[in-house]
Design a protein around this motif. Structure first.
Motif, PDB file in Angstrom:
ATOM      1  N   GLY A  13       0.857  -1.100  -0.115  1.00  0.00           N
ATOM      2  CA  GLY A  13      -0.225   0.043  -0.036  1.00  0.00           C
ATOM      3  C   GLY A  13       1.135   1.278  -0.157  1.00  0.00           C
ATOM      4  O   GLY A  13       2.043   1.165  -0.041  1.00  0.00           O
ATOM      5  N   PRO A  14       0.231   2.495   0.097  1.00  0.00           N
ATOM      6  CA  PRO A  14       0.927   3.622   0.025  1.00  0.00           C
ATOM      7  C   PRO A  14       1.735   3.734   1.237  1.00  0.00           C
ATOM      8  O   PRO A  14       2.880   4.313   1.277  1.00  0.00           O
ATOM      9  N   ASP A  15       1.447   3.210   2.443  1.00  0.00           N
ATOM     10  CA  ASP A  15       2.392   3.290   3.509  1.00  0.00           C
ATOM     11  C   ASP A  15       3.523   2.418   3.396  1.00  0.00           C
ATOM     12  O   ASP A  15       4.579   2.976   3.668  1.00  0.00           O
ATOM     13  N   SER A  16       3.554   1.283   2.739  1.00  0.00           N
ATOM     14  CA  SER A  16       4.610   0.536   2.448  1.00  0.00           C
ATOM     15  C   SER A  16       5.812   1.372   1.393  1.00  0.00           C
ATOM     16  O   SER A  16       6.702   1.077   1.825  1.00  0.00           O
ATOM     17  N   ALA A  17       5.027   1.866   0.615  1.00  0.00           N
ATOM     18  CA  ALA A  17       5.698   2.527  -0.535  1.00  0.00           C
ATOM     19  C   ALA A  17       6.605   3.468   0.172  1.00  0.00           C
ATOM     20  O   ALA A  17       7.863   3.818   0.085  1.00  0.00           O
ATOM     21  N   GLY A  18       6.047   4.381   0.898  1.00  0.00           N
ATOM     22  CA  GLY A  18       6.444   5.455   1.783  1.00  0.00           C
ATOM     23  C   GLY A  18       7.631   5.143   2.613  1.00  0.00           C
ATOM     24  O   GLY A  18       8.692   5.704   2.589  1.00  0.00           O
ATOM     25  N   LEU A  19       7.360   3.880   3.287  1.00  0.00           N
ATOM     26  CA  LEU A  19       8.398   3.511   4.193  1.00  0.00           C
ATOM     27  C   LEU A  19       9.793   3.073   3.515  1.00  0.00           C
ATOM     28  O   LEU A  19      10.879   3.200   3.940  1.00  0.00           O
ATOM     29  N   VAL A  54       7.351  -3.933   5.365  1.00  0.00           N
ATOM     30  CA  VAL A  54       6.848  -5.261   5.266  1.00  0.00           C
ATOM     31  C   VAL A  54       5.698  -5.551   6.087  1.00  0.00           C
ATOM     32  O   VAL A  54       4.809  -6.154   5.693  1.00  0.00           O
ATOM     33  N   VAL A  55       6.035  -5.115   7.171  1.00  0.00           N
ATOM     34  CA  VAL A  55       4.777  -5.410   8.327  1.00  0.00           C
ATOM     35  C   VAL A  55       3.398  -4.956   7.794  1.00  0.00           C
ATOM     36  O   VAL A  55       2.482  -5.218   7.907  1.00  0.00           O
ATOM     37  N   ALA A  56       3.547  -3.467   7.140  1.00  0.00           N
ATOM     38  CA  ALA A  56       2.468  -2.646   6.872  1.00  0.00           C
ATOM     39  C   ALA A  56       1.733  -3.219   5.768  1.00  0.00           C
ATOM     40  O   ALA A  56       0.453  -3.319   5.662  1.00  0.00           O
ATOM     41  N   ALA A  57       2.639  -4.085   4.924  1.00  0.00           N
ATOM     42  CA  ALA A  57       1.983  -4.836   3.517  1.00  0.00           C
ATOM     43  C   ALA A  57       1.468  -6.035   3.914  1.00  0.00           C
ATOM     44  O   ALA A  57       0.660  -6.369   3.272  1.00  0.00           O
ATOM     45  N   LYS A  58       1.861  -6.701   4.730  1.00  0.00           N
ATOM     46  CA  LYS A  58       1.510  -7.978   5.166  1.00  0.00           C
ATOM     47  C   LYS A  58       0.746  -8.449   6.540  1.00  0.00           C
ATOM     48  O   LYS A  58       0.129  -9.545   6.564  1.00  0.00           O
ATOM     49  N   ALA A  59       0.582  -7.372   7.218  1.00  0.00           N
ATOM     50  CA  ALA A  59      -0.247  -7.499   8.428  1.00  0.00           C
ATOM     51  C   ALA A  59      -1.546  -6.501   8.310  1.00  0.00           C
ATOM     52  O   ALA A  59      -1.677  -5.375   7.955  1.00  0.00           O
ATOM     53  N   GLN A  60      -2.290  -7.119   9.181  1.00  0.00           N
ATOM     54  CA  GLN A  60      -3.677  -6.502   9.304  1.00  0.00           C
ATOM     55  C   GLN A  60      -4.133  -6.156  11.056  1.00  0.00           C
ATOM     56  O   GLN A  60      -3.684  -7.030  11.832  1.00  0.00           O
ATOM     57  N   PRO A  61      -4.124  -4.858  11.312  1.00  0.00           N
ATOM     58  CA  PRO A  61      -4.668  -4.613  12.599  1.00  0.00           C
ATOM     59  C   PRO A  61      -5.940  -5.490  13.217  1.00  0.00           C
ATOM     60  O   PRO A  61      -6.649  -5.932  12.550  1.00  0.00           O
ATOM     61  N   ASP A  62      -5.753  -5.720  14.605  1.00  0.00           N
ATOM     62  CA  ASP A  62      -7.111  -6.485  15.071  1.00  0.00           C
ATOM     63  C   ASP A  62      -8.099  -5.685  14.816  1.00  0.00           C
ATOM     64  O   ASP A  62      -8.243  -4.308  15.355  1.00  0.00           O
ATOM     65  N   GLN A  63      -9.265  -5.897  14.447  1.00  0.00           N
ATOM     66  CA  GLN A  63     -10.492  -5.279  14.171  1.00  0.00           C
ATOM     67  C   GLN A  63     -11.550  -5.255  15.360  1.00  0.00           C
ATOM     68  O   GLN A  63     -12.511  -4.765  15.370  1.00  0.00           O
ATOM     69  N   ARG A  64     -11.099  -6.159  16.286  1.00  0.00           N
ATOM     70  CA  ARG A  64     -12.041  -6.461  17.648  1.00  0.00           C
ATOM     71  C   ARG A  64     -12.086  -5.207  18.362  1.00  0.00           C
ATOM     72  O   ARG A  64     -11.223  -4.672  18.741  1.00  0.00           O
ATOM     73  N   ALA A  65     -13.319  -4.854  18.733  1.00  0.00           N
ATOM     74  CA  ALA A  65     -13.450  -3.578  19.643  1.00  0.00           C
ATOM     75  C   ALA A  65     -12.855  -3.963  21.027  1.00  0.00           C
ATOM     76  O   ALA A  65     -12.743  -4.950  21.575  1.00  0.00           O
TER      77      ALA A  65
END
Length: 148
Positions: A13-19, A54-65
């Motif tokens: 994503g744009p975050d990974s490219a920027g990093l 790499v982490v930004a591209a391959k990981a998703q944050p926990d969506q649980r409230a």
């Protein structure tokens, strides 16, 4: 992000490219640093940014409230989302205290050899991260010193 919630996903994503861009600039800045401590700290930070890409591209944050957890090192997260980079993660995690000492200006914590070695390792790791993310590596133009 929590360890339990990390799942792999494809693409950058744009975050990974920027990093990755920040990491490339960090490697160049480290090469131009006036002393070993600054070179070491800049090289380590460049590697940290490549890992974060790499982490930004391959990981998703926990969506649980309400899922608040302790912060986790990017090196731990990198090992989880890209197990093939676990050795790199361990290597750079081991240098975090030395980087902190260098950033704090503690004299004699980093030799010129250590700084040069870490700079080469950070540049290699950046290329590995780009490869993992399937980003075409682009060689940086050489930096010209005034009067050169």
């Amino acid at each position: 992000m929590t360890v339990a919630s990390i799942t792999a996903r494809a693409g950058t994503g744009p975050d990974s490219a920027g990093l990755l861009g920040l990491s490339r600039r960090g490697v160049a800045e480290a090469a131009m640093a006036p002393n070993a401590a600054q070179r070491y700290a800049a090289a380590h930070l460049a590697a940290l940014r490549a890992a974060a890409a790499v982490v930004a591209a391959k990981a998703q944050p926990d969506q649980r409230a309400g899922s608040r957890r302790r912060p986790i090192s990017v090196w731990v997260l990198l090992s989880r989302v890209a197990p093939e980079l676990a050795e790199w993660a361990s290597f750079f995690a081991a240098g975090a205290r030395k980087r902190a000492a260098a950033e704090a200006g503690l004299v004699g914590q980093v030799s010129a050899r250590e700084a040069d070695d870490l700079l080469r390792d950070a540049e290699t790791f950046l290329h590995v991260a780009e490869s993992v993310l399937r980003v075409t590596h682009q060689e940086a133009l050489p930096l010209l010193r005034p009067g050169a």
